[in-house]
Write a protein that holds these residues in place. Structure first.
Motif, short mmCIF file in Angstrom:
data_model
loop_
_atom_site.label_atom_id
_atom_site.label_comp_id
_atom_site.label_asym_id
_atom_site.label_seq_id
_atom_site.Cartn_x
_atom_site.Cartn_y
_atom_site.Cartn_z
N GLY A 5 0.83 -1.21 0.00
CA GLY A 5 0.00 0.00 0.00
C GLY A 5 0.85 1.25 0.00
N VAL A 6 1.95 1.22 0.73
CA VAL A 6 2.85 2.37 0.79
C VAL A 6 3.70 2.46 -0.47
N ILE A 7 4.15 1.33 -0.97
CA ILE A 7 5.03 1.32 -2.16
C ILE A 7 4.35 1.95 -3.37
N LYS A 8 3.05 1.82 -3.45
CA LYS A 8 2.32 2.40 -4.58
C LYS A 8 2.54 3.90 -4.70
N THR A 9 2.84 4.55 -3.58
CA THR A 9 3.01 6.01 -3.57
C THR A 9 4.45 6.43 -3.86
N TYR A 10 5.38 5.49 -3.93
CA TYR A 10 6.79 5.82 -4.14
C TYR A 10 7.05 6.24 -5.58
N PRO A 11 8.10 7.01 -5.81
CA PRO A 11 8.50 7.33 -7.18
C PRO A 11 8.88 6.04 -7.93
N GLN A 12 8.77 6.09 -9.26
CA GLN A 12 8.98 4.92 -10.12
C GLN A 12 10.26 4.15 -9.80
N GLU A 13 11.39 4.81 -9.78
CA GLU A 13 12.68 4.13 -9.59
C GLU A 13 12.76 3.45 -8.23
N GLU A 14 12.26 4.12 -7.20
CA GLU A 14 12.28 3.54 -5.85
C GLU A 14 11.35 2.34 -5.76
N ARG A 15 10.17 2.46 -6.35
CA ARG A 15 9.21 1.35 -6.36
C ARG A 15 9.81 0.13 -7.06
N ASP A 16 10.42 0.36 -8.23
CA ASP A 16 11.05 -0.75 -8.96
C ASP A 16 12.13 -1.42 -8.13
N ARG A 17 12.98 -0.61 -7.50
CA ARG A 17 14.08 -1.16 -6.71
C ARG A 17 13.56 -2.03 -5.56
N ILE A 18 12.53 -1.56 -4.89
CA ILE A 18 11.99 -2.28 -3.74
C ILE A 18 11.32 -3.59 -4.16
N VAL A 19 10.46 -3.54 -5.17
CA VAL A 19 9.75 -4.77 -5.56
C VAL A 19 10.71 -5.78 -6.20
N LYS A 20 11.72 -5.31 -6.90
CA LYS A 20 12.70 -6.23 -7.47
C LYS A 20 13.54 -6.89 -6.38
N SER A 21 13.72 -6.20 -5.26
CA SER A 21 14.57 -6.73 -4.19
C SER A 21 14.00 -8.01 -3.58
N GLU A 22 12.71 -8.24 -3.72
CA GLU A 22 12.11 -9.45 -3.15
C GLU A 22 12.05 -10.61 -4.15
N LEU A 23 12.54 -10.39 -5.37
CA LEU A 23 12.46 -11.41 -6.41
C LEU A 23 13.80 -12.12 -6.60
N PRO A 24 13.76 -13.38 -7.05
CA PRO A 24 15.00 -14.08 -7.39
C PRO A 24 15.68 -13.39 -8.58
N GLU A 25 16.97 -13.56 -8.69
CA GLU A 25 17.78 -12.90 -9.71
C GLU A 25 17.28 -13.16 -11.13
N GLU A 26 16.86 -14.39 -11.41
CA GLU A 26 16.43 -14.73 -12.77
C GLU A 26 15.17 -13.95 -13.17
N LYS A 27 14.27 -13.73 -12.23
CA LYS A 27 13.07 -12.95 -12.53
C LYS A 27 13.42 -11.48 -12.76
N VAL A 28 14.36 -10.97 -11.99
CA VAL A 28 14.80 -9.59 -12.17
C VAL A 28 15.45 -9.43 -13.55
N LYS A 29 16.27 -10.41 -13.95
CA LYS A 29 16.90 -10.36 -15.28
C LYS A 29 15.84 -10.35 -16.38
N LEU A 30 14.78 -11.13 -16.20
CA LEU A 30 13.69 -11.17 -17.17
C LEU A 30 13.01 -9.81 -17.29
N LEU A 31 12.69 -9.21 -16.16
CA LEU A 31 12.03 -7.90 -16.16
C LEU A 31 12.92 -6.85 -16.83
N GLU A 32 14.21 -6.92 -16.55
CA GLU A 32 15.14 -5.96 -17.13
C GLU A 32 15.35 -6.20 -18.63
N LYS A 33 15.36 -7.46 -19.04
CA LYS A 33 15.52 -7.77 -20.46
C LYS A 33 14.43 -7.07 -21.29
N TYR A 34 13.21 -7.11 -20.80
CA TYR A 34 12.09 -6.53 -21.52
C TYR A 34 11.84 -5.06 -21.16
#
Length: 162
Positions: A5-34
């Protein structure tokens, strides 16, 4: 624990960094590839200049699904295709076309654009797989793939007895 609920209010870059931090590396690579970013509704989207922003899937889906399922979802493949290839994945390997070599090369799962049947060398482009919309055509394809695999396995068994 992340407070979404709080993350939704964060700026784009901060939101991306936080939500990616909870994901395994391979999923982060996939999101970044696209080049995907997490919007304020916690959906992963692709924003491009001159094009309408396209939402692909929720962050919840990314957290709970396999990398293969996420890729299949990006290509708009149905659940039957996801289930079939996840069940039979030991017979396949991820690959993509290397235009410099003029051939298909094996790659990491997050980078896959095609699927290659290991024992037969049959390559299935995910774009072509997404074009199959009739379940009977897909079932026929599966039958053909399984038959080709059986033939290749039998030929290997015969060759090893000599």
């Amino acid at each position: 624990m992340i407070d979404f609920g709080v993350i939704k209010t964060y700026p784009q870059e901060e939101r991306d960094r936080i939500v990616k931090s909870e994901l395994p590396e391979e999923k982060v690579k996939l999101l970044e590839k696209y080049g995907l970013r997490c919007n304020e509704n916690l959906y992963w989207e692709k924003a491009q200049y001159k094009y309408k922003t396209q939402e692909f899937f929720s962050h919840r889906l990314v957290r709970r699904c396999s990398v293969m399922a996420i890729i299949f979802h990006m290509y708009r493949l149905c659940i039957a295709k996801i289930n079939y290839f996840e069940r039979n994945w030991t017979y396949y390997t991820p690959c993509k076309f290397d235009w410099k070599k003029g051939t298909f090369v094996e790659c990491e799962l997050f980078d896959m654009e095609c699927i290659k049947q290991k024992h037969t060398g049959i390559v299935i482009d995910l774009r072509n797989l997404s074009a199959i919309i009739d379940i009977n055509v897909f079932r026929s394809m599966c039958t053909d793939l399984e038959s080709a695999l059986d033939n290749a396995t039998n030929n290997l068994a015969k060759a090893s007895t000599f």
